[in-house]
Design a protein around this motif. Structure first.
Motif, PDB file in Angstrom:
ATOM      1  N   ALA A 181       0.868  -1.190   0.000  1.00 49.42           N
ATOM      2  CA  ALA A 181       0.000   0.000   0.000  1.00 49.42           C
ATOM      3  C   ALA A 181       0.898   1.231   0.000  1.00 49.42           C
ATOM      4  N   THR A 188      -2.758  -1.592   4.595  1.00 49.52           N
ATOM      5  CA  THR A 188      -3.509  -0.339   4.601  1.00 49.52           C
ATOM      6  C   THR A 188      -3.384   0.373   5.943  1.00 49.52           C
ATOM      7  N   GLU A 189      -3.517  -0.396   7.010  1.00 49.43           N
ATOM      8  CA  GLU A 189      -3.397   0.216   8.338  1.00 49.43           C
ATOM      9  C   GLU A 189      -2.022   0.871   8.501  1.00 49.43           C
ATOM     10  N   GLU A 231      -1.620   4.069   6.495  1.00 58.21           N
ATOM     11  CA  GLU A 231      -2.335   5.178   7.127  1.00 58.21           C
ATOM     12  C   GLU A 231      -1.598   5.706   8.363  1.00 58.21           C
ATOM     13  N   ALA A 257      -5.729   2.643  -4.228  1.00 60.04           N
ATOM     14  CA  ALA A 257      -7.089   3.041  -3.872  1.00 60.04           C
ATOM     15  C   ALA A 257      -7.612   3.962  -4.973  1.00 60.04           C
ATOM     16  N   LYS A 287     -13.035   2.638   6.551  1.00 57.15           N
ATOM     17  CA  LYS A 287     -12.044   2.482   5.486  1.00 57.15           C
ATOM     18  C   LYS A 287     -11.363   3.802   5.169  1.00 57.15           C
TER      19      LYS A 287
END
Lengths: 716, 332, 162
Positions: free
Chosen positions: A28, A105-106, A109, A257, B40
């Protein structure tokens, strides 16, 4: 029907990110949050602490892939994560790889960064935007401003003058398939699965970035889930992905994304068009001026090619084009479907409509009166130009003779204002040097590996149809391989040259195959028995060139570069042509604009595959309606980058927006252009459609709109 | 998305107990179309999620002598096609039919839909300043792209539009929601469920964090038959409203309006009842001029932002059109 | 539910996917879409936005169409999941709606097609095919950027009439 329809309706067609491999890890991206400046101190500690994270990387030793239009391979020259420079909001600053998508993804972020912000410019007229005259900034012959006669003087002396300025917003292609793919290494061999229209550039661009031999890289893109130009080159995520995959010794999948795709691929740049027309009292256009300002990035000059089409639209005696590039703080824009032609035609064909209105001529008749058989720019004949036939047939199919010319004069049953609008469009005919390998097998089947990519235009079907018809064998006995660098070069498929490039190559391959099969030059072939007579499978490889191209072109494409010829060829000039007729209804009170019916008639030479061709045109028309009424990439001057980066806020057309679209073709082969007689279709189908909608809105309401999209607030 | 604890209690009582002992930051999950979406996006980061999406006690649609009773767990799609709701509460059915897509309507529950969060792009982008998401950080919309933002009910801190459609129709019909929590059950008129941003844009409704909507009750009214939900969007389907109106009318044999219900959607920070507009129609024949006047009254207090003033006129015309349609249905 | 009323970092789920029983130990954050694609290798279901805006990921849950990107996978416990891979017959024969997509050229790049077909099947089963306008409305949750909508509506109409 399409030869790959079965795979597509069953879910068996494998797109870039559809590979699921043992031991695969997931990546990601973390993106910059400032409009421009420098990034210092990317804090990856929280990301590294996320369970399942395998690595976080913020800096790569990757060479620039070079800009596609500057002899390189990338959609832009700038490779993120190679230094601390942030050129635009949304530029990647880190890549994370983890065991699962949620962990990746976590972690992405959780990445934070310190920035040193610098002022940025986003608009053509922003303070800090730098305007360059294209022919001075890039002194190449094909980019010189088009000047025929003294257009300004002619216009100044004309009885009727039209002078209008139009603005076209930036737009994004948003193909349904998200950018991304799967890469892995087998020893020193890099294998890339990625939806791309240019496997060749991905391969050679990665070789340049990684400093390895292109022979060690294979790129697979058998199906592209929509490209529209956004996948025409090496994107910025693939190089880093290859590096982390090698480091981990595992396959890695990255799917951007949706919001990230708005900053990590190209887009249609903002443009401003100043149109001047000079005509006599009957509407005969004597001269035209088309001045364009087009947005580009700071780091690349995305060339403007607007006047190439407008200068050929009518039989001008004088024309002056001027194209300027405006550097802003965005990723490099690029070739979104009909990249220059659709915005140019929106401007130019509205000015022509205004001329018709001013002199009181029917807009179809005025266009017919200004038709020409000779290219005003070069004086050469067009190899084929049937736009007059497109107009005449379209008018008949549409029922144009029932039009009351007075704006605001027609009403629907529900009281809606009815507007009928027309516009024409053109698109340059190009051919690229290409390779084809044909194999005839003992079972009678023929396999064709040809340069090209399948992104919805139906190239497999068109090629299979050509082979089946030529040899007199069932379409089902033809296998077509595209988008795979292990079977062919796979040059860029774009610019509507895919069919006009692949078919001549296959055509020439068929002639060669017949020789090696020892069969007649024409007529049905019993492939199985011919192969049996030969005693072995028969394979031939051919290279084909565009008119006037030399063998250098093939060498160029074989090393990953573009080798485009056209639209000016020795002795002739080639364009595709179209005429669109659009009916709009503007609701009486809430003023929603609807498009209940469209008639489009195209001159694309011989229609190679009637079913896919009609679908292409409908798609182009839908893009034109979307551009006219809905699509705009918005910016917020305080934060940089693009703002409406979702399919909710960037409202592409949905099913309920689309009604009747009738399509017809002139279907006259252009054998001067190539031996198969085909011209491009995918992009010309969109050109002029937005203009026709805008002209219809003018006819319905009496109001001329100088900026797209035309929304409720503009007609309320 | 940050990790969270997940439980799926098997009864409403168990949910209430779970809510009673829940750690701070616990959220109720139903259809997922809002909460999971915002998780999300990093806008929501619950520490724990209590999943109520398939509690049998929350399902069911029934009609009594006096009211329509909708379980909070009923899927939106089940309302729009319901054989009683469609003719008797046309605006209700239409409000759902014009919301989202059939896929999302198959997922989203009625209770969850009432509490749907705003679609303000600045709220949904976790990197942007937003007083609703991050109190004190400012409102990016005020000086930004505010085309879809609220014309009614905004404060100096927030102008995020309430995005739902169903609640607009429910508001017009004087619906009531029943909620349960550790302190027992209570009923809240829909008109009192949502609150304006005021000084605390985080707070969007009056439910406590440990309360669960269990059902929605809609009084039977003849105005349900003479009703419509008109929604004006940037595309023909699958988009949020630029302006919408739920209108229900009763017109007597002499052509006089005897009951009038008007609620506005897509233009306010909460479902917006236009009481004075309703009253303007009462006791007189329904004319085009009266319909227009009702629209003007409904938007008399509207305060536009930088780029959305057109939605006042659009809203007026939307109300006027909806009033006319409802009127035609009322005398049918 | 198979889960207790006790918070857990992983959740065990039992469901059927295309008729086959499946047991999964899930991170509750996982979407049904990612589970189908990355854990069960059912890649016919596509990711076009991951935000519920495009419909490319449409599957059936107990016969009803949903977007799998906004469906937490933990929510399919005890349910039947059907994907595009279940639509084709055992010998690869096309379902009438798939055939209608082929016949009407209701696709171009094919990326949205599995979602269109899953949505179209449900649209027919729901009875929302009275006329073209109703089909258009009920298929508007499935974006086709290529613009094959005219063919898609024709395909659903053809299959619905059978």
């Amino acid at each position: 029907m399409r030869v790959d329809a079965y795979d597509k309706v069953t879910g068996k067609a494998l797109y870039g990110a559809d590979r699921v491999l043992p031991g695969m890890a997931f990546a990601a991206l973390a993106l910059a949050k400032i409009g421009r400046g420098r990034v210092s101190g990317v804090d990856t500690s929280a990301a590294l602490a996320v369970p399942g994270v395998l690595l976080v990387e913020t800096k790569f030793d990757l060479a620039s892939p070079g800009f596609l239009m500057g002899g390189g391979f990338g959609f832009q020259s700038l490779q993120p994560m190679t230094d601390d420079h942030i050129a635009y909001r949304g530029q990647p600053i880190a890549i994370v790889v983890a065991e699962t998508p949620v962990a990746a993804t976590e972690a992405a972020e959780a990445i934070t960064a310190e920035y040193e912000e610098e002022p940025f410019a986003l608009h053509l007229d922003s303070e800090g935007a730098t305007t360059l005259v294209q022919e001075e900034a890039i002194p190449l012959p094909f980019l010189a401003d088009i000047k025929v006669g003294d257009a300004d003087a002619v216009i100044d002396s004309c009885a009727v003058r039209i002078e209008e300025t139009f603005e076209h917003p930036p737009q994004h292609a948003v193909p349904m398939e998200l950018n991304g793919g799967v890469v892995w290494w087998q020893d020193d061999r890099l294998i890339v699965h990625e939806g791309t229209q240019n496997a060749n550039a991905v391969r050679f661009g990665l070789a340049q970035q990684l400093g390895i031999d292109a022979e060690l890289i294979e790129v697979h893109s058998p199906y592209v889930g929509g490209g529209f130009g956004q996948k025409n080159s090496l994107l910025v995520h693939i190089g880093p992905l290859a590096v982390v995959s090698r480091r981990l010794g595992r396959p890695v999948k990255l799917v951007l994304a949706r919001t990230q795709t708005f900053h990590n691929g190209s887009f249609r740049p903002a443009t401003k068009h100043r149109i001047r027309l000079g005509a006599d009292a009957t509407g005969r256009i004597l001269a035209a001026v088309h001045e364009v300002d087009q947005q580009t990035s700071r780091h690349d000059l995305f060339i403007a090619g607007h006047t190439e089409v407008t200068s050929r639209l009518y039989g001008f005696s004088a024309f002056r084009g001027r194209q300027r590039l405006v550097q802003t703080d965005v990723q490099t824009p690029g070739y979104m479907r009909a990249p220059f032609e659709s915005p140019s035609m929106f401007a130019f064909e509205q000015a022509v409509d205004e001329l018709a209105h001013t002199v009181g001529r029917d807009p179809v008749q005025l266009r017919l009166d200004n038709d020409t058989e000779t290219d005003p720019v070069t004086g050469l004949p067009f190899s084929s130009r049937h736009v007059g036939d497109c107009l005449r047939r379209g008018a008949e199919l549409f029922g144009w003779s029932g039009r009351n010319p007075e704006p605001g004069s027609m009403r629907a049953e529900d009281g809606s204002l009815v507007g009928w609008g027309v516009a024409i469009g053109n698109y340059p005919g190009s051919i690229v040097a290409a390779n084809a390998t044909l194999t005839a097998s003992a079972d009678g089947r023929v396999t064709v590996a040809v340069d090209g990519h399948e992104m919805g235009q139906g190239i497999r079907s068109t090629v299979a149809l050509l082979v089946a018809r030529d040899l007199g064998i069932p379409v089902a006995d033809v296998t077509v391989q595209v988008g795979d660098t292990t079977v062919g070069t796979q040059h860029l498929t774009a610019g509507s040259w895919g069919t006009a490039t692949a078919l001549p190559a296959v055509h020439s391959g068929l002639q060669e195959l017949r020789k090696h099969l020892n069969v007649a030059d024409t007529g049905d072939v019993d492939v199985a028995s011919a192969v049996a007579d030969a005693g072995h499978a028969v394979q031939v490889s051919v290279g084909s060139l565009g008119p006037g191209q030399t063998a250098d072109a093939l060498a160029q494409t074989n090393t990953g570069h573009l080798a485009i010829s056209g639209p000016v060829f020795p002795g002739f000039v080639t364009f595709s042509w179209i005429a669109h007729f659009v009916e709009v209804h503007v609701e009486p009170t809430t003023c929603r604009i609807r498009v209940p019916r469209v008639v489009s008639v195209a001159d694309c030479g011989r229609v190679a595959s009637p079913v896919t061709a009609a679908s292409q045109v409908r798609g182009g028309v839908i893009w034109g309606i979307g551009a006219a009424l809905r699509e705009e990439s918005m910016v917020d001057d305080r934060v940089g980058g693009f703002l409406n980066t979702t399919l909710e806020e960037y409202p592409v057309m949905v099913n309920a927006d689309v009604h009747r679209i009738d399509v017809d073709f002139i279907d006259k082969p252009d054998y001067q252009f190539n031996p198969v007689g085909v011209k491009g279709l995918g992009e010309v189908s969109m050109v002029g459609a937005a203009a026709a909608v805008a002209n219809a809105v003018h006819h319905a309401t009496g109001r001329r709109h100088h900026r797209l999209p035309i929304r409720i607030e503009h007609v309320l | 998305m940050k990790p969270f604890a997940y439980t799926a209690p098997s009864s409403v009582d168990a949910v209430v107990e779970a809510l009673r002992v829940a750690q701070p930051g616990t959220k109720i999950l139903a259809g997922g179309t809002t909460l999971y979406d915002l998780m999300k996006l990093g806008v929501e980061a619950p520490s724990a999620v209590i999943d109520v999406h398939r509690l049998p006690e929350l399902t069911g649609i029934s009609v009594t002598d006096s009211e329509l009773v909708l379980g909070a767990g009923v899927r939106m799609a089940d309302v729009s096609d319901h054989p009683v709701i469609r003719p008797s509460y046309t605006a209700l059915a239409e409000s759902i039919w014009r919301a989202a897509s059939q896929q999302l309507r198959n997922m989203a529950t009625l209770g969850g839909n009432l509490l749907q969060r705003t679609r303000c792009g600045y709220f949904r982008d976790a990197d942007m300043p937003c007083n609703k998401r991050n109190p004190g950080s400012g409102c990016a919309a005020m000086e930004g792209v505010d085309r879809p933002h609220a014309l009614l009910g905004a404060s100096s801190l927030c102008s995020a539009t309430y995005a739902g459609d169903f609640a607009i129709a429910l508001l017009a019909f004087d619906a009531v929601v029943d909620v349960v929590g550790p302190r027992g059950e209570r009923s809240i008129p829909l008109a009192e469920l949502h609150v304006e941003p005021g000084e605390d844009p985080r707070r969007e409704h009056v439910l406590d964090v440990d309360e669960l909507i269990v059902r929605i009750r809609v009084p039977l009214t003849e105005a349900g038959r003479g009703s419509t939900y008109l929604k004006i969007r940037d595309r023909e389907s699958y988009a949020f409203a630029l302006a919408s109106a739920a209108v229900g009318l009763v017109i007597d044999g002499a052509g006089i309006v005897t009951e009038s219900r008007i609620a506005l959607g897509g233009v306010a920070t909460r479902p917006w009842r236009a009481v004075e507009a309703e009253q303007s129609l009462l006791g007189q024949p329904l004319t085009a001029a009266a319909a227009r006047r009702a629209g003007e009254i409904a938007f008399a207090a509207a305060r536009p932002g930088r780029t959305n003033e057109f939605r006042i006129e659009l809203g007026i015309r939307t109300v006027a059109d909806a009033v006319r349609t409802a009127g035609e249905r009322a005398v049918r | 539910m198979s889960t207790n009323d006790v918070p857990a970092t992983t959740v065990d789920v039992t469901c059927t996917v295309n008729g086959e029983p499946v047991q999964l130990r899930l991170d509750p954050r996982e979407s049904l879409l990612d589970v189908l694609r990355e854990r069960l290798a059912l890649t016919g279901t596509k990711k076009g936005c991951d935000q519920g805006h495009c419909g490319a990921c449409t599957v059936h849950l107990d016969g009803r169409r949903v977007v799998s990107c906004l469906t937490p996978a933990v929510q399919v416990d005890g349910l039947q999941v059907h994907t595009i891979e279940s639509v084709t017959g055992p010998d690869g024969e096309l379902h009438p709606l798939q055939q209608a997509f082929v016949d009407n050229d209701a696709l171009q790049c094919g990326y949205c097609t599995p979602g269109q077909i899953m949505s179209g099947l449900a649209c027919i089963a729901e009875g929302h095919t009275a006329d073209d306008d109703e089909i258009r409305e009920y298929l508007s949750g499935n974006v086709c950027r290529c613009g094959a909508y005219v063919g898609i509506v024709a395909a659903v109409r053809q299959a619905a009439q059978r």
